[in-house]
Each structure stands twice: as C-alpha cells, then as structure tokens.
Design a protein around this motif. Structure first.
Motif, PDB file in Angstrom:
ATOM      1  N   MET A   1       0.830  -1.192   0.000  1.00 18.20           N
ATOM      2  CA  MET A   1       0.000   0.000   0.000  1.00 18.20           C
ATOM      3  C   MET A   1       0.877   1.260   0.000  1.00 18.20           C
ATOM      4  N   TYR A   2       2.002   1.191   0.718  1.00 18.84           N
ATOM      5  CA  TYR A   2       2.905   2.343   0.755  1.00 18.84           C
ATOM      6  C   TYR A   2       3.442   2.661  -0.637  1.00 18.84           C
ATOM      7  N   ALA A   3       3.847   1.621  -1.373  1.00 17.59           N
ATOM      8  CA  ALA A   3       4.371   1.828  -2.728  1.00 17.59           C
ATOM      9  C   ALA A   3       3.314   2.464  -3.613  1.00 17.59           C
ATOM     10  N   PHE A   4       2.067   2.016  -3.474  1.00 19.93           N
ATOM     11  CA  PHE A   4       0.964   2.579  -4.253  1.00 19.93           C
ATOM     12  C   PHE A   4       0.781   4.065  -3.935  1.00 19.93           C
ATOM     13  N   LEU A   5       0.680   4.391  -2.658  1.00 22.56           N
ATOM     14  CA  LEU A   5       0.448   5.784  -2.266  1.00 22.56           C
ATOM     15  C   LEU A   5       1.611   6.690  -2.651  1.00 22.56           C
ATOM     16  N   LEU A   6       2.831   6.240  -2.375  1.00 19.14           N
ATOM     17  CA  LEU A   6       4.003   7.045  -2.698  1.00 19.14           C
ATOM     18  C   LEU A   6       4.109   7.287  -4.198  1.00 19.14           C
ATOM     19  N   SER A   7       3.965   6.237  -4.990  1.00 19.71           N
ATOM     20  CA  SER A   7       4.109   6.417  -6.441  1.00 19.71           C
ATOM     21  C   SER A   7       2.957   7.225  -7.028  1.00 19.71           C
ATOM     22  N   THR A   8       1.762   7.102  -6.469  1.00 16.78           N
ATOM     23  CA  THR A   8       0.645   7.923  -6.949  1.00 16.78           C
ATOM     24  C   THR A   8       0.963   9.400  -6.758  1.00 16.78           C
ATOM     25  N   VAL A   9       1.423   9.755  -5.574  1.00 16.30           N
ATOM     26  CA  VAL A   9       1.727  11.155  -5.275  1.00 16.30           C
ATOM     27  C   VAL A   9       2.903  11.654  -6.105  1.00 16.30           C
ATOM     28  N   VAL A  10       3.977  10.893  -6.144  1.00 14.66           N
ATOM     29  CA  VAL A  10       5.180  11.322  -6.862  1.00 14.66           C
ATOM     30  C   VAL A  10       4.897  11.498  -8.359  1.00 14.66           C
ATOM     31  N   ILE A  11       4.226  10.540  -8.953  1.00 18.53           N
ATOM     32  CA  ILE A  11       3.979  10.620 -10.397  1.00 18.53           C
ATOM     33  C   ILE A  11       2.932  11.691 -10.704  1.00 18.53           C
ATOM     34  N   PHE A  12       1.939  11.871  -9.847  1.00 22.26           N
ATOM     35  CA  PHE A  12       0.975  12.957 -10.043  1.00 22.26           C
ATOM     36  C   PHE A  12       1.709  14.292 -10.075  1.00 22.26           C
ATOM     37  N   ILE A  13       2.610  14.491  -9.124  1.00 23.79           N
ATOM     38  CA  ILE A  13       3.390  15.734  -9.061  1.00 23.79           C
ATOM     39  C   ILE A  13       4.296  15.855 -10.283  1.00 23.79           C
ATOM     40  N   ALA A  14       4.940  14.749 -10.667  1.00 23.34           N
ATOM     41  CA  ALA A  14       5.846  14.783 -11.820  1.00 23.34           C
ATOM     42  C   ALA A  14       5.104  15.140 -13.101  1.00 23.34           C
ATOM     43  N   GLU A  15       3.861  14.728 -13.192  1.00 23.01           N
ATOM     44  CA  GLU A  15       3.087  14.941 -14.415  1.00 23.01           C
ATOM     45  C   GLU A  15       2.553  16.369 -14.532  1.00 23.01           C
ATOM     46  N   LEU A  16       2.443  17.073 -13.415  1.00 25.16           N
ATOM     47  CA  LEU A  16       1.905  18.434 -13.454  1.00 25.16           C
ATOM     48  C   LEU A  16       2.796  19.324 -14.311  1.00 25.16           C
ATOM     49  N   GLY A  17       2.197  19.947 -15.303  1.00 27.91           N
ATOM     50  CA  GLY A  17       2.940  20.828 -16.201  1.00 27.91           C
ATOM     51  C   GLY A  17       3.733  20.100 -17.269  1.00 27.91           C
ATOM     52  N   ASP A  18       3.627  18.772 -17.318  1.00 26.12           N
ATOM     53  CA  ASP A  18       4.367  17.977 -18.296  1.00 26.12           C
ATOM     54  C   ASP A  18       3.692  18.087 -19.668  1.00 26.12           C
ATOM     55  N   LYS A  19       4.448  17.804 -20.695  1.00 27.67           N
ATOM     56  CA  LYS A  19       3.883  17.895 -22.045  1.00 27.67           C
ATOM     57  C   LYS A  19       2.735  16.922 -22.242  1.00 27.67           C
ATOM     58  N   SER A  20       2.689  15.849 -21.471  1.00 26.98           N
ATOM     59  CA  SER A  20       1.584  14.905 -21.591  1.00 26.98           C
ATOM     60  C   SER A  20       0.254  15.556 -21.239  1.00 26.98           C
TER      61      SER A  20
ATOM     62  N   THR B   1       0.529   4.598 -12.468  1.00 27.82           N
ATOM     63  CA  THR B   1      -0.493   4.702 -13.515  1.00 27.82           C
ATOM     64  C   THR B   1      -1.646   5.585 -13.042  1.00 27.82           C
ATOM     65  N   VAL B   2      -2.109   5.370 -11.825  1.00 27.07           N
ATOM     66  CA  VAL B   2      -3.197   6.184 -11.268  1.00 27.07           C
ATOM     67  C   VAL B   2      -2.772   7.648 -11.164  1.00 27.07           C
ATOM     68  N   GLY B   3      -1.545   7.889 -10.691  1.00 27.39           N
ATOM     69  CA  GLY B   3      -1.057   9.267 -10.551  1.00 27.39           C
ATOM     70  C   GLY B   3      -1.001  10.002 -11.871  1.00 27.39           C
ATOM     71  N   MET B   4      -0.521   9.324 -12.909  1.00 29.30           N
ATOM     72  CA  MET B   4      -0.410   9.980 -14.213  1.00 29.30           C
ATOM     73  C   MET B   4      -1.778  10.218 -14.834  1.00 29.30           C
ATOM     74  N   VAL B   5      -2.640   9.222 -14.780  1.00 32.23           N
ATOM     75  CA  VAL B   5      -3.977   9.377 -15.359  1.00 32.23           C
ATOM     76  C   VAL B   5      -4.744  10.469 -14.607  1.00 32.23           C
ATOM     77  N   ALA B   6      -4.606  10.516 -13.290  1.00 31.89           N
ATOM     78  CA  ALA B   6      -5.294  11.545 -12.509  1.00 31.89           C
ATOM     79  C   ALA B   6      -4.811  12.950 -12.889  1.00 31.89           C
ATOM     80  N   ALA B   7      -3.505  13.111 -13.057  1.00 28.79           N
ATOM     81  CA  ALA B   7      -2.971  14.429 -13.436  1.00 28.79           C
ATOM     82  C   ALA B   7      -3.440  14.829 -14.834  1.00 28.79           C
ATOM     83  N   ASP B   8      -3.455  13.879 -15.766  1.00 26.00           N
ATOM     84  CA  ASP B   8      -3.905  14.191 -17.124  1.00 26.00           C
ATOM     85  C   ASP B   8      -5.416  14.428 -17.165  1.00 26.00           C
ATOM     86  N   ALA B   9      -6.176  13.677 -16.359  1.00 29.00           N
ATOM     87  CA  ALA B   9      -7.621  13.903 -16.285  1.00 29.00           C
ATOM     88  C   ALA B   9      -7.916  15.284 -15.709  1.00 29.00           C
TER      89      ALA B   9
END
Length: 192
Positions: free
Chosen positions: A1-20, A143-151
């Motif tokens: 669960m920790y890996a899920f939460l950490l990667s969701t937050v990190v990737i969501f933040i990484a995706e903000l402002g990204d070309k994607s 995957t959830v973090g990136m899709v959430a940021a793009d959504a």
C-alpha cells in the motif's frame, strides 16, 4: 500500500505541467474525454509496467547496496526537480499530430502517449521508485497518478477554458522532488 500511495503522489506531481498534460488537452479538444482517458490509461499502464520491471530488476540485482541505490535515487529526484524547472513543452509538431490524429480515438491517443512517455521523467521516476518499492504497488500507483494528473488537465481545460497556473505548478513540483531527493539522500547516508 505504501508503494501505491508514494508512487501515486510522486507521479501525479511529476506529471503536473508535463507535455503529456498538454497533449491530453489537445486530444480532448478533438475527441471525447472518456476516449482520451482510456487511451492514456492503456499507454501509461504499458510504459509503467516496463518501468517497474526495470526498476525491480535493478533493486533486486543490487539488494545489498540499498544505501547506494537510495543515494542515486535521491540525486535522480534532484535532477527531476531541475528538469521540472526547465520545463517540458509540447512542440508544434507534437501539437499538430495530436490535432490531426485520425482513426479510432483510443488507439490514436494510446499510441501517441506511449511514444511520448518513453524516456520521459515520469517513466524515469517510476523506474527510480521501483528500485526500492514493490513493483505492483508502484505500477498501479504510478499509472493512477499519471492518469489523474492528465484527467485534471482535461477537466480544467474543458470546464474553465484556462491553462493550469504554470509557475505555481512548476515550483511546487520541483520543491516536492527536492524534498523526496533530500529524504532519499539522507536515508542513503544512514540518517534514518
């Protein structure tokens, strides 16, 4: 669960402002938002599955060197902070391809996102996370973090007709990367 939460937050933040995010807005102007999100999800799941495979292999292969991996991961996150501050813009050619994409929307979006994400900072961040965290939680979370940021970008673009506040997002995301990097470096040096 920790890996899920950490990667969701990190990737969501990484995706903000990204070309994607810019690609997602561009595709959403042409196709239904649902089809764009399905295409993004499929492409992201594939790219991030490969990413966690690479990261898990590195983590397992160097299991006796976790302090070194933490130091390298910390430096990588500091580099991601600089990359974020530098900015990541959609080129005119990429925007033109997104606007002129033909055929089934999900396939067009999926292929474009798959190719755009190869070697992108979110892919590299996912590899970095998977060196120390469980591959499955990291895969699903990234995957959830990136899709959430793009959504979010699609929703803001569609509902408000405005772009996200770029400077605030850029500095916030860079600060978060610096924080994650500093924690990893301290961990690698034995502070925790």
């Amino acid at each position: 669960m920790y890996a899920f939460l950490l990667s969701t937050v990190v990737i969501f933040i990484a995706e903000l402002g990204d070309k994607s995010q810019l690609m997602a807005m561009t595709f959403a102007a042409r196709y239904r938002a649902r089809d764009v999100i399905i295409g993004i999800t499929a492409a992201t799941a594939l790219v991030h599955l490969a990413s966690v495979g690479i990261g898990a292999w590195v983590g397992d292969s160097f299991a006796d060197s976790q302090d070194t991996i933490a130091l390298i991961a910390g430096v990588a996150f500091l580099a991601f902070a600089l990359w974020t501050l530098k900015g990541d813009e959609l080129t005119e050619d990429e925007a033109k391809k997104a606007r002129n994409a033909t055929g089934m929307a999900i396939l067009a979006v999926g292929v474009a996102f798959f190719l755009a994400e190869l070697g992108d900072k979110t892919m590299l961040a996912t590899i970095t996370l998977a060196t120390q965290e469980g591959w499955f939680g990291t895969w699903i979370g990234s995957t959830v973090g990136m899709v959430a940021a793009d959504a979010l970008a699609i929703w803001v673009g569609a509902m408000l007709g405005k772009r996200l506040p770029e400077k605030a997002i850029k500095y916030g995301a860079a600060s978060a990367f610096v924080l994650f990097g500093a924690v990893l470096i301290a961990e690698g040096l034995g502070a925790f």
